[in-house]
Design an enzyme around this catalytic site. Structure first.
Site, PDB file in Angstrom:
ATOM      1  N   HIS A   1      11.552   9.432   7.357  1.00 37.04           N
ATOM      2  CA  HIS A   1      11.694  10.846   7.022  1.00 37.04           C
ATOM      3  C   HIS A   1      12.680  11.553   7.947  1.00 37.04           C
ATOM      4  O   HIS A   1      12.882  12.755   7.839  1.00 37.04           O
ATOM      5  CB  HIS A   1      10.340  11.555   7.094  1.00 37.04           C
ATOM      6  CG  HIS A   1       9.433  11.224   5.953  1.00 37.04           C
ATOM      7  ND1 HIS A   1       8.139  11.695   5.844  1.00 37.04           N
ATOM      8  CD2 HIS A   1       9.625  10.439   4.858  1.00 37.04           C
ATOM      9  CE1 HIS A   1       7.579  11.231   4.745  1.00 37.04           C
ATOM     10  NE2 HIS A   1       8.460  10.465   4.126  1.00 37.04           N
TER      11      HIS A   1
ATOM     12  N   ASN B   1       8.423  10.027  -8.700  1.00 34.69           N
ATOM     13  CA  ASN B   1       9.750   9.421  -8.704  1.00 34.69           C
ATOM     14  C   ASN B   1      10.816  10.274  -9.390  1.00 34.69           C
ATOM     15  O   ASN B   1      11.978   9.876  -9.457  1.00 34.69           O
ATOM     16  CB  ASN B   1       9.698   8.051  -9.381  1.00 34.69           C
ATOM     17  CG  ASN B   1       8.933   7.035  -8.552  1.00 34.69           C
ATOM     18  OD1 ASN B   1       8.935   7.099  -7.330  1.00 34.69           O
ATOM     19  ND2 ASN B   1       8.264   6.109  -9.222  1.00 34.69           N
TER      20      ASN B   1
ATOM     21  N   HIS C   1       9.629   3.058  -2.599  1.00 33.66           N
ATOM     22  CA  HIS C   1       8.879   3.300  -3.834  1.00 33.66           C
ATOM     23  C   HIS C   1       8.829   2.044  -4.707  1.00 33.66           C
ATOM     24  O   HIS C   1       7.868   1.851  -5.455  1.00 33.66           O
ATOM     25  CB  HIS C   1       9.512   4.463  -4.604  1.00 33.66           C
ATOM     26  CG  HIS C   1       9.146   5.803  -4.049  1.00 33.66           C
ATOM     27  ND1 HIS C   1       8.849   6.892  -4.841  1.00 33.66           N
ATOM     28  CD2 HIS C   1       9.012   6.234  -2.763  1.00 33.66           C
ATOM     29  CE1 HIS C   1       8.555   7.925  -4.068  1.00 33.66           C
ATOM     30  NE2 HIS C   1       8.659   7.548  -2.804  1.00 33.66           N
ATOM     31  N   ASP C   2       9.837   1.212  -4.629  1.00 33.89           N
ATOM     32  CA  ASP C   2       9.817  -0.039  -5.380  1.00 33.89           C
ATOM     33  C   ASP C   2       8.754  -0.974  -4.827  1.00 33.89           C
ATOM     34  O   ASP C   2       7.929  -1.513  -5.563  1.00 33.89           O
ATOM     35  CB  ASP C   2      11.190  -0.709  -5.330  1.00 33.89           C
ATOM     36  CG  ASP C   2      11.246  -1.999  -6.136  1.00 33.89           C
ATOM     37  OD1 ASP C   2      10.680  -2.028  -7.248  1.00 33.89           O
ATOM     38  OD2 ASP C   2      11.841  -2.972  -5.655  1.00 33.89           O
TER      39      ASP C   2
ATOM     40  N   ASP D   1      10.133  -5.802  -6.498  1.00 30.41           N
ATOM     41  CA  ASP D   1      10.584  -6.557  -7.676  1.00 30.41           C
ATOM     42  C   ASP D   1      11.599  -5.810  -8.529  1.00 30.41           C
ATOM     43  O   ASP D   1      11.919  -6.227  -9.640  1.00 30.41           O
ATOM     44  CB  ASP D   1       9.383  -6.939  -8.543  1.00 30.41           C
ATOM     45  CG  ASP D   1       8.712  -5.726  -9.191  1.00 30.41           C
ATOM     46  OD1 ASP D   1       8.976  -4.577  -8.736  1.00 30.41           O
ATOM     47  OD2 ASP D   1       7.932  -5.909 -10.142  1.00 30.41           O
TER      48      ASP D   1
ATOM     49  N   ARG E   1      14.384   5.524   0.311  1.00 31.86           N
ATOM     50  CA  ARG E   1      13.185   5.994  -0.402  1.00 31.86           C
ATOM     51  C   ARG E   1      12.948   5.180  -1.674  1.00 31.86           C
ATOM     52  O   ARG E   1      11.820   4.817  -1.997  1.00 31.86           O
ATOM     53  CB  ARG E   1      13.341   7.478  -0.741  1.00 31.86           C
ATOM     54  CG  ARG E   1      12.112   8.086  -1.421  1.00 31.86           C
ATOM     55  CD  ARG E   1      12.263   9.580  -1.572  1.00 31.86           C
ATOM     56  NE  ARG E   1      11.118  10.154  -2.274  1.00 31.86           N
ATOM     57  CZ  ARG E   1      11.203  10.928  -3.353  1.00 31.86           C
ATOM     58  NH1 ARG E   1      12.393  11.240  -3.858  1.00 31.86           N
ATOM     59  NH2 ARG E   1      10.116  11.405  -3.927  1.00 31.86           N
TER      60      ARG E   1
END
Length: 324
Positions: free
Chosen positions: A192, A93, A65-66, A73, A61
């Site tokens: 998921h 987050n 999200h990055d 990065d 996850r």
């Protein structure tokens, strides 16, 4: 004519080379500068997974999200400062965990090769290695050569990350913006199959769907009854449940089995069944081998989103702080 053909073939080969090296990501990027890097990352990651089976879902996850904010990065790893609120402090987050695992990996890599391996690459490799741990083989290829970003803003996380409450059109738009297809959307949603979801991310489906004070009619009734025993109100932001019922630590294609039974936990899960094309992909992924093959390919595409390379960004000494 023969010379012209030779030149044409050379140009085509060069074009393919440039294509395949796009973004300067490649296999074994550190083979000369830090040959043990990937082994160290794998070993330290495995140590943490052996102690805490929740780590794979958390790192997968975190990597997602990055990549969806400023590209892959490592900006999700940066701490907020007195003058800036970073991505990790954004509402989507706040439930991310296992930053300490990345810090531990980075510390070990720095001992072997100071200032060489990026935090962005460490996160990409650790996500893969953690999910792959029980299989004793890598489930997807991770090309390396990413550089670390120096900017991290909570507002950009809120603007770019797909919401658990999104409908299909919103999900498609978020993925398209990152160069990913509907196929990638459905395949990557299969992540998921491991991990948990907090009640406040889906309890509107139980008690106040679309603000009408009703239960989401598309939600499996027996599953909804079960969820209501866990989440007593829409105000509960601490309780969590398995995203893939009875399979939260097993990486498999069971997510799609539940989805077909209208047991997708989030509105964004259920949304995949509202589009004919996406629904057909869900059915294809009911075949386990198909899921593993397609997931591997989509992860490579996601891992290449807007990467920094060459002299862009930096190689952070500590993943939570920009070099001074």
């Amino acid at each position: 004519m023969r010379n012209h053909l030779s030149l044409l073939f050379c140009l085509l080969a060069l074009g393919l080379l440039v294509c395949c090296e796009a973004g300067s990501l490649r296999k074994n990027f550190y083979q000369h500068t830090c040959p043990l890097a990937e082994k160290i990352i794998q070993d330290v990651t495995g140590k943490h997974v052996a102690v805490d089976p929740a780590v794979p879902a958390r790192l997968l996850r975190m990597h997602f999200h990055d990549c969806f904010v400023r590209g892959c990065d490592g900006s999700i790893l940066l701490n907020s400062t007195a003058s800036n609120t970073a991505e990790k402090s954004a509402t989507p987050n706040l439930t991310l965990l296992s930053f300490d695992v990345i810090d531990d990996i980075k510390a070990n890599v720095e001992k072997a090769c100071p200032g060489v391996v990026s935090c962005a690459d460490i996160l990409a490799l650790a996500a893969r290695d953690s999910v792959s741990f029980k299989f004793k083989r890598p489930l997807w290829k991770v090309l390396t050569g990413r550089r670390d970003g120096t900017i991290s803003r909570d507002s950009e996380a809120i603007a770019n990350l797909p919401s658990a409450k999104s409908d299909f059109a919103a999900l498609k738009q978020k993925f398209s913006t990152k160069g990913l297809t509907v196929h990638d959307l459905v395949v990557l949603s299969g992540g998921h199959t491991i991990g948990v979801g907090h009640c406040n991310a889906f309890s509107n489906r139980l008690y106040n769907f679309e603000g009408k004070g009703i239960q989401d009619p598309s939600l499996n009734p027996s599953y909804a009854t079960f969820l209501k025993t866990k989440c007593r109100s829409t105000r509960d932001n601490t309780t969590f449940v398995e995203m893939d019922q009875n399979s939260s630590i097993m990486f498999d294609n069971h997510y799609y089995v539940g989805l077909e039974q209208n047991k997708g936990l989030f509105q964004s899960d259920a949304a995949l069944l509202t589009n004919k094309g996406a629904r057909n992909i869900v059915r294809e992924l009911l075949k386990s081998s198909k899921f593993f093959t397609e997931f591997a390919q989509s992860m490579v595409r996601m891992g290449a989103i807007d990467v920094l390379s060459g002299n862009q960004g930096q190689i952070r000494k500590h993943c939570a702080f920009v070099n001074t």
